[in-house]
Design an enzyme around this catalytic site. Structure first.
Site, PDB file in Angstrom:
ATOM      1  N   HIS A  57       0.876  -1.173   0.000  1.00  0.00           N
ATOM      2  CA  HIS A  57       0.000   0.000   0.000  1.00  0.00           C
ATOM      3  C   HIS A  57       0.915   1.225   0.000  1.00  0.00           C
ATOM      4  O   HIS A  57       2.143   1.090  -0.087  1.00  0.00           O
ATOM      5  CB  HIS A  57      -0.949  -0.013   1.197  1.00  0.00           C
ATOM      6  CG  HIS A  57      -0.266   0.072   2.523  1.00  0.00           C
ATOM      7  ND1 HIS A  57       0.685  -0.839   2.932  1.00  0.00           N
ATOM      8  CD2 HIS A  57      -0.383   0.972   3.545  1.00  0.00           C
ATOM      9  CE1 HIS A  57       1.127  -0.514   4.142  1.00  0.00           C
ATOM     10  NE2 HIS A  57       0.504   0.570   4.520  1.00  0.00           N
ATOM     11  N   HIS A  59       1.120   3.980   2.326  1.00  0.00           N
ATOM     12  CA  HIS A  59       1.481   4.773   3.493  1.00  0.00           C
ATOM     13  C   HIS A  59       2.964   5.093   3.396  1.00  0.00           C
ATOM     14  O   HIS A  59       3.748   4.314   2.836  1.00  0.00           O
ATOM     15  CB  HIS A  59       1.154   4.021   4.778  1.00  0.00           C
ATOM     16  CG  HIS A  59      -0.319   4.023   5.095  1.00  0.00           C
ATOM     17  ND1 HIS A  59      -0.878   3.188   6.035  1.00  0.00           N
ATOM     18  CD2 HIS A  59      -1.347   4.752   4.582  1.00  0.00           C
ATOM     19  CE1 HIS A  59      -2.191   3.414   6.111  1.00  0.00           C
ATOM     20  NE2 HIS A  59      -2.491   4.360   5.221  1.00  0.00           N
ATOM     21  N   ASP A  61       5.624   5.010   5.075  1.00  0.00           N
ATOM     22  CA  ASP A  61       6.708   4.116   5.491  1.00  0.00           C
ATOM     23  C   ASP A  61       6.902   2.944   4.543  1.00  0.00           C
ATOM     24  O   ASP A  61       7.806   2.130   4.744  1.00  0.00           O
ATOM     25  CB  ASP A  61       6.477   3.621   6.926  1.00  0.00           C
ATOM     26  CG  ASP A  61       5.120   2.959   7.127  1.00  0.00           C
ATOM     27  OD1 ASP A  61       4.162   3.363   6.446  1.00  0.00           O
ATOM     28  OD2 ASP A  61       5.018   2.058   7.973  1.00  0.00           O
ATOM     29  N   HIS A  62       6.080   2.858   3.504  1.00  0.00           N
ATOM     30  CA  HIS A  62       6.234   1.788   2.524  1.00  0.00           C
ATOM     31  C   HIS A  62       6.655   2.304   1.147  1.00  0.00           C
ATOM     32  O   HIS A  62       6.897   1.492   0.242  1.00  0.00           O
ATOM     33  CB  HIS A  62       4.941   0.987   2.409  1.00  0.00           C
ATOM     34  CG  HIS A  62       4.622   0.244   3.668  1.00  0.00           C
ATOM     35  ND1 HIS A  62       4.938  -1.074   3.870  1.00  0.00           N
ATOM     36  CD2 HIS A  62       4.042   0.670   4.824  1.00  0.00           C
ATOM     37  CE1 HIS A  62       4.559  -1.443   5.082  1.00  0.00           C
ATOM     38  NE2 HIS A  62       4.005  -0.405   5.681  1.00  0.00           N
ATOM     39  N   HIS A 164      -6.393  -2.638   5.625  1.00  0.00           N
ATOM     40  CA  HIS A 164      -5.658  -1.753   6.530  1.00  0.00           C
ATOM     41  C   HIS A 164      -6.382  -0.401   6.634  1.00  0.00           C
ATOM     42  O   HIS A 164      -5.772   0.641   6.840  1.00  0.00           O
ATOM     43  CB  HIS A 164      -4.230  -1.580   6.013  1.00  0.00           C
ATOM     44  CG  HIS A 164      -3.306  -0.829   6.911  1.00  0.00           C
ATOM     45  ND1 HIS A 164      -3.206  -1.059   8.270  1.00  0.00           N
ATOM     46  CD2 HIS A 164      -2.417   0.172   6.643  1.00  0.00           C
ATOM     47  CE1 HIS A 164      -2.311  -0.244   8.805  1.00  0.00           C
ATOM     48  NE2 HIS A 164      -1.822   0.506   7.835  1.00  0.00           N
ATOM     49  N   ASP A 241       0.753  -4.749   7.442  1.00  0.00           N
ATOM     50  CA  ASP A 241      -0.247  -3.687   7.560  1.00  0.00           C
ATOM     51  C   ASP A 241      -1.652  -4.173   7.229  1.00  0.00           C
ATOM     52  O   ASP A 241      -2.218  -3.858   6.185  1.00  0.00           O
ATOM     53  CB  ASP A 241       0.144  -2.499   6.678  1.00  0.00           C
ATOM     54  CG  ASP A 241       1.371  -1.778   7.210  1.00  0.00           C
ATOM     55  OD1 ASP A 241       1.243  -0.614   7.620  1.00  0.00           O
ATOM     56  OD2 ASP A 241       2.449  -2.398   7.246  1.00  0.00           O
ATOM     57  N   HIS A 303       8.121  -5.244  11.331  1.00  0.00           N
ATOM     58  CA  HIS A 303       7.187  -4.122  11.385  1.00  0.00           C
ATOM     59  C   HIS A 303       6.532  -4.045  12.767  1.00  0.00           C
ATOM     60  O   HIS A 303       5.309  -3.981  12.901  1.00  0.00           O
ATOM     61  CB  HIS A 303       6.140  -4.264  10.281  1.00  0.00           C
ATOM     62  CG  HIS A 303       5.533  -2.948   9.849  1.00  0.00           C
ATOM     63  ND1 HIS A 303       6.288  -1.869   9.487  1.00  0.00           N
ATOM     64  CD2 HIS A 303       4.231  -2.557   9.721  1.00  0.00           C
ATOM     65  CE1 HIS A 303       5.493  -0.864   9.149  1.00  0.00           C
ATOM     66  NE2 HIS A 303       4.233  -1.258   9.297  1.00  0.00           N
TER      67      HIS A 303
END
Length: 333
Positions: A57, A59, A61-62, A164, A241, A303
């Protein structure tokens, strides 16, 4: 090993997964997510030869490390850069492509990027060209959505949509079964190695097909049944996530059944399940229960919420091991 992997990033930082599949004839490199610092942990040669980048996805941090991957590969012609994204991900990446000044780009640039958007029912591909400064997305076909999204040389990649609060894709890489010649049986029959072995390991024999060994003809099907051994390939799942509710437990228990290694988020301890529910994450106990139910070989937790750093990481691992003993953190944690 034909299939190997490496978890990128440490505890408390962004994480990703880098997978290689070595068939003996070629090596394929796969990257799952692109968090801050994650592609930087790979050498330039690995980045230039990463054939597929899979996003769970978007977000931050990805995807925060995507600029580095993009900078290394923006004008790459071979292999074509192939990106796999959840629903509506094509638009996100198009904005990333266009977030730079491209005034020096022209017809001499060779880069081709393909974005494959994994929808509920269809996979839609859009192509972008460096020479056009990524200005236009060119529709490049669509196909029905099935579990296997990539069929590569010696491996497949499956995708499963998780929740998520937004779609978050999980992935499973499966190495093809390995077919080998039983050398002990070869010696027992007194068969000398030769070019005939290549045909022996080829496609299943047709009725009546023969092969000459030491000057004598044998039914190929009989030799294949007698001399070949098949070893199941390795597999690794990447799950991050998502909220592991009852419905998702049911879904994933089937989709990852028997997988060799599951690399899975473990954001919270069971005591903090309310935090997990609020942020649409999963607890160590929940993911360990899933691993046990699915009969996987090994569970690797990553994570993890920074709230448990540095002194409570052991609690996270202990909670999972109480349910699924073969649980570890990534190497170096």
């Amino acid at each position: 090993m034909p299939l190997s992997f490496r978890v990128l990033g440490g505890p408390g930082s962004d994480n990703a997964l880098f997978v290689t599949v070595d068939t003996g004839q070629r090596t394929t490199r796969l990257l799952f997510d692109c968090g801050d610092g994650c592609p930087h942990a790979l050498g330039v040669a690995d980045l230039l030869n990463t054939e597929h980048l899979f996003f769970s996805h978007f977000h931050i941090d990805h995807i925060a490390g995507f600029d580095h991957f993009f900078r290394i590969n923006f004008d790459r012609s071979e292999p074509v850069v192939s990106l796999w994204v959840p629903p509506n991900g094509t638009e996100v990446l198009h904005h990333r492509f266009r977030g730079y000044e491209w005034n020096l780009i022209g017809e001499r640039q060779r880069g081709t990027w393909e974005v494959h958007e994994i929808g509920a029912e269809r996979v839609r591909t859009t192509r972008y060209f460096t020479r056009e400064a990524f200005r236009t997305g060119h529709p490049a076909g669509e196909r029905p959505r099935v579990p296997v999204v990539v069929e590569g040389e010696g491996y497949t990649v499956e995708a499963v949509q998780l929740d998520h609060g937004c779609p978050s894709m999980g992935y499973v890489v499966r190495e093809a079964s390995r077919v080998n010649v039983d050398t002990a049986k070869l010696a027992e029959r007194g068969f000398a190695p030769g070019a005939w072995l290549k045909r022996l390991r080829g496609p299943a024999a047709q009725t009546g097909e023969v092969v000459a060994v030491n000057g004598t003809e044998y039914l190929l099907a009989q030799l294949q049944a007698e001399l070949l051994t098949t070893t199941p390939g390795e597999s690794v799942a990447y799950l991050t996530d998502f909220r592991l509710n009852i419905a998702t437990q049911e879904l994933l228990a089937e989709r990852i059944r028997g997988v060799t290694t599951v690399v899975c988020e473990s954001q919270n301890l069971a005591a903090d399940v309310e935090l997990a529910e609020a942020a649409m994450h999963s607890t160590a106990r929940e993911v360990a229960t899933l691993a046990a139910r699915a009969g996987v070989g090994r569970l690797i937790l990553f994570h993890v919420s920074p709230r448990y750093l540095p002194f409570r990481l052991g609690e996270v691992l202990a909670e999972a091991r109480a349910v699924f003993p073969n649980t570890t953190f990534p190497d170096g944690w």
